[in-house]
Design a protein around this motif. Structure first.
Motif, PDB file in Angstrom:
ATOM      1  N   VAL A  80       5.948  13.374  -2.169  1.00  0.00           N
ATOM      2  CA  VAL A  80       5.660  12.154  -1.415  1.00  0.00           C
ATOM      3  C   VAL A  80       4.433  11.440  -1.979  1.00  0.00           C
ATOM      4  N   SER A  81       3.435  12.199  -2.444  1.00  0.00           N
ATOM      5  CA  SER A  81       2.232  11.579  -3.003  1.00  0.00           C
ATOM      6  C   SER A  81       2.462  11.052  -4.417  1.00  0.00           C
ATOM      7  N   GLU A  82       3.630  11.383  -5.007  1.00  0.00           N
ATOM      8  CA  GLU A  82       3.969  10.903  -6.344  1.00  0.00           C
ATOM      9  C   GLU A  82       4.846   9.652  -6.293  1.00  0.00           C
ATOM     10  N   GLY A  83       5.067   9.104  -5.095  1.00  0.00           N
ATOM     11  CA  GLY A  83       5.839   7.875  -4.962  1.00  0.00           C
ATOM     12  C   GLY A  83       7.331   8.074  -4.775  1.00  0.00           C
ATOM     13  N   PHE A  84       7.750   9.262  -4.349  1.00  0.00           N
ATOM     14  CA  PHE A  84       9.162   9.514  -4.086  1.00  0.00           C
ATOM     15  C   PHE A  84       9.433   9.382  -2.589  1.00  0.00           C
ATOM     16  N   GLN A 101       0.813  -1.207   0.000  1.00  0.00           N
ATOM     17  CA  GLN A 101       0.000   0.000   0.000  1.00  0.00           C
ATOM     18  C   GLN A 101       0.853   1.265   0.000  1.00  0.00           C
ATOM     19  N   ASN A 102       2.171   1.123   0.269  1.00  0.00           N
ATOM     20  CA  ASN A 102       3.074   2.267   0.194  1.00  0.00           C
ATOM     21  C   ASN A 102       3.406   2.644  -1.251  1.00  0.00           C
ATOM     22  N   LEU A 103       3.161   1.722  -2.194  1.00  0.00           N
ATOM     23  CA  LEU A 103       3.468   2.001  -3.597  1.00  0.00           C
ATOM     24  C   LEU A 103       2.435   2.946  -4.201  1.00  0.00           C
ATOM     25  N   LYS A 104       2.887   3.742  -5.164  1.00  0.00           N
ATOM     26  CA  LYS A 104       1.972   4.678  -5.822  1.00  0.00           C
ATOM     27  C   LYS A 104       0.891   3.911  -6.573  1.00  0.00           C
ATOM     28  N   THR A 105       1.267   2.832  -7.228  1.00  0.00           N
ATOM     29  CA  THR A 105       0.302   1.991  -7.948  1.00  0.00           C
ATOM     30  C   THR A 105       0.529   0.535  -7.550  1.00  0.00           C
ATOM     31  N   PRO A 106      -0.034   0.101  -6.421  1.00  0.00           N
ATOM     32  CA  PRO A 106       0.179  -1.280  -5.984  1.00  0.00           C
ATOM     33  C   PRO A 106      -0.555  -2.265  -6.873  1.00  0.00           C
ATOM     34  N   PRO A 107      -0.098  -3.514  -6.905  1.00  0.00           N
ATOM     35  CA  PRO A 107      -0.826  -4.530  -7.678  1.00  0.00           C
ATOM     36  C   PRO A 107      -2.216  -4.769  -7.103  1.00  0.00           C
ATOM     37  N   ARG A 139      12.641   9.846   0.489  1.00  0.00           N
ATOM     38  CA  ARG A 139      13.980  10.328   0.858  1.00  0.00           C
ATOM     39  C   ARG A 139      14.766   9.140   1.406  1.00  0.00           C
ATOM     40  N   VAL A 140      15.879   8.816   0.765  1.00  0.00           N
ATOM     41  CA  VAL A 140      16.675   7.656   1.185  1.00  0.00           C
ATOM     42  C   VAL A 140      18.009   8.071   1.793  1.00  0.00           C
ATOM     43  N   HIS A 141      18.316   9.360   1.728  1.00  0.00           N
ATOM     44  CA  HIS A 141      19.608   9.882   2.170  1.00  0.00           C
ATOM     45  C   HIS A 141      19.430  11.398   2.256  1.00  0.00           C
ATOM     46  N   ARG A 142      20.249  12.063   3.051  1.00  0.00           N
ATOM     47  CA  ARG A 142      20.101  13.516   3.140  1.00  0.00           C
ATOM     48  C   ARG A 142      20.270  14.193   1.778  1.00  0.00           C
ATOM     49  N   SER A 143      20.939  13.509   0.855  1.00  0.00           N
ATOM     50  CA  SER A 143      21.208  14.092  -0.457  1.00  0.00           C
ATOM     51  C   SER A 143      20.422  13.458  -1.606  1.00  0.00           C
ATOM     52  N   TYR A 144      19.566  12.448  -1.311  1.00  0.00           N
ATOM     53  CA  TYR A 144      18.911  11.725  -2.407  1.00  0.00           C
ATOM     54  C   TYR A 144      17.427  11.502  -2.137  1.00  0.00           C
ATOM     55  N   LEU A 145      16.647  11.742  -3.174  1.00  0.00           N
ATOM     56  CA  LEU A 145      15.208  11.491  -3.173  1.00  0.00           C
ATOM     57  C   LEU A 145      14.923  10.599  -4.377  1.00  0.00           C
ATOM     58  N   VAL A 146      14.305   9.418  -4.145  1.00  0.00           N
ATOM     59  CA  VAL A 146      14.213   8.387  -5.182  1.00  0.00           C
ATOM     60  C   VAL A 146      12.763   8.103  -5.558  1.00  0.00           C
ATOM     61  N   ASN A 147      12.556   7.879  -6.851  1.00  0.00           N
ATOM     62  CA  ASN A 147      11.266   7.433  -7.370  1.00  0.00           C
ATOM     63  C   ASN A 147      11.138   5.933  -7.093  1.00  0.00           C
ATOM     64  N   LEU A 148      10.245   5.547  -6.183  1.00  0.00           N
ATOM     65  CA  LEU A 148      10.104   4.138  -5.792  1.00  0.00           C
ATOM     66  C   LEU A 148       9.747   3.246  -6.974  1.00  0.00           C
ATOM     67  N   GLU A 149       9.015   3.789  -7.944  1.00  0.00           N
ATOM     68  CA  GLU A 149       8.632   2.987  -9.104  1.00  0.00           C
ATOM     69  C   GLU A 149       9.847   2.562  -9.918  1.00  0.00           C
ATOM     70  N   ASP A 150      10.975   3.255  -9.731  1.00  0.00           N
ATOM     71  CA  ASP A 150      12.151   3.001 -10.551  1.00  0.00           C
ATOM     72  C   ASP A 150      13.125   2.024  -9.895  1.00  0.00           C
ATOM     73  N   VAL A 151      12.874   1.651  -8.631  1.00  0.00           N
ATOM     74  CA  VAL A 151      13.802   0.770  -7.917  1.00  0.00           C
ATOM     75  C   VAL A 151      13.729  -0.637  -8.497  1.00  0.00           C
ATOM     76  N   HIS A 152      14.876  -1.135  -8.944  1.00  0.00           N
ATOM     77  CA  HIS A 152      14.939  -2.471  -9.550  1.00  0.00           C
ATOM     78  C   HIS A 152      15.352  -3.524  -8.535  1.00  0.00           C
ATOM     79  N   ASN A 153      16.405  -3.272  -7.792  1.00  0.00           N
ATOM     80  CA  ASN A 153      16.798  -4.185  -6.715  1.00  0.00           C
ATOM     81  C   ASN A 153      17.667  -3.460  -5.697  1.00  0.00           C
TER      82      ASN A 153
END
Length: 244
Positions: free
Chosen positions: A187-191, A73-79, A193-207
């Motif tokens: 945050v509502s777009e699925g991003f 449910q944390n994903l922007k578009t869950p299965p 914060r993983v580090h003080r310097s990085y904000l990541v698009n969760l949909e793009d995480v591969h592994n």
């Protein structure tokens, strides 16, 4: 969907997975089918294959299907989730997690067909709901000119003092906004914060990998670089990815 649904079957018993695969393959709406024997394997498959339908057992060794569904449910578009289990008493929990259906083992052909109809309706409603929504666009600097790009095109942001670099598949752009401001907006777009310097698009995480420094690193789909996860944020990131 002309290409068929991308389905992941999660169950710790191979014969049950095989039987469900056999039944699913008889329906023309079904496309690709992958299998996972536990929650850890399921998370890896979800990150790499991005299924839009999940047939999920509830009681498995280790983490349960309920816990996985909560994480999704944390994903922007869950299965879309259909629970498949031998224990009918879990039905209330399943529907509380917005599962589209709950099928009791052994799964019968006619009952599965009804579940597939509900999946079709849920996926269709999702497309209708999402269609009118205009994608969030960001103003970035490209070659000295201000242009707009969809936020979804950004794989991750990297902080640079009071501004950020937006790293996309087609290149890197400058955005005149702090990473903290972007975090609040996206945050509502699925991003995340993983580090003080990085904000990541969760949909793009591969592994997820462990780097030479011992820190967790995220490998993304559309770019070759990896993004470090700080120790302070590692638990939160793992929870969002279903690895906690």
């Amino acid at each position: 969907m002309s290409e068929g649904w991308n389905i992941l079957v999660v169950d710790d018993e191979p014969p049950i997975r095989a039987e469900l695969r056999y039944l699913l393959e008889k329906d023309t709406r079904v496309g690709q089918i992958a299998e996972a024997g536990n929650v850890t394997e399921a998370v890896e498959s979800i990150l790499s294959n991005k299924p839009n339908v999940l047939f999920l057992d509830i009681t498995m060794p280790g983490r349960s299907g309920i816990e996985l569904a909560e994480t999704l449910q944390n994903l922007k578009t869950p299965p879309v989730v259909v629970f498949v289990t031998a224990f009918a008493e879990f039905a209330a929990d399943a529907y509380n997690l917005d599962a589209v259906d709950y099928v009791v083992k052994p799964v019968e052909d006619a009952r599965l067909s009804k579940a597939l109809d509900k999946i079709e309706a849920a996926l269709g409603a999702r497309r209708v709901i999402h269609a009118p929504r205009q994608p969030l666009r960001l103003t970035v600097d490209r070659g000295g000119k201000k242009v707009f790009i969809p936020a979804a095109d950004v794989c991750y942001f990297e902080a640079r003092a009071d501004f950020c670099n937006a790293i996309c598949a087609e290149g890197t752009y400058l955005i005149n906004e702090s990473i903290s401001s972007l975090e609040r907006r996206l945050v509502s777009e699925g991003f995340i914060r993983v580090h003080r310097s990085y904000l990541v698009n969760l949909e793009d995480v591969h592994n997820v990998e462990i780097g030479s420094t011992g820190l967790m690193e995220l490998r993304l789909d559309r770019v070759t670089s990896t993004v470090p996860v700080s120790r302070r944020r590692a638990a939160e990131v793992k929870a969002h990815l279903g690895l906690a």
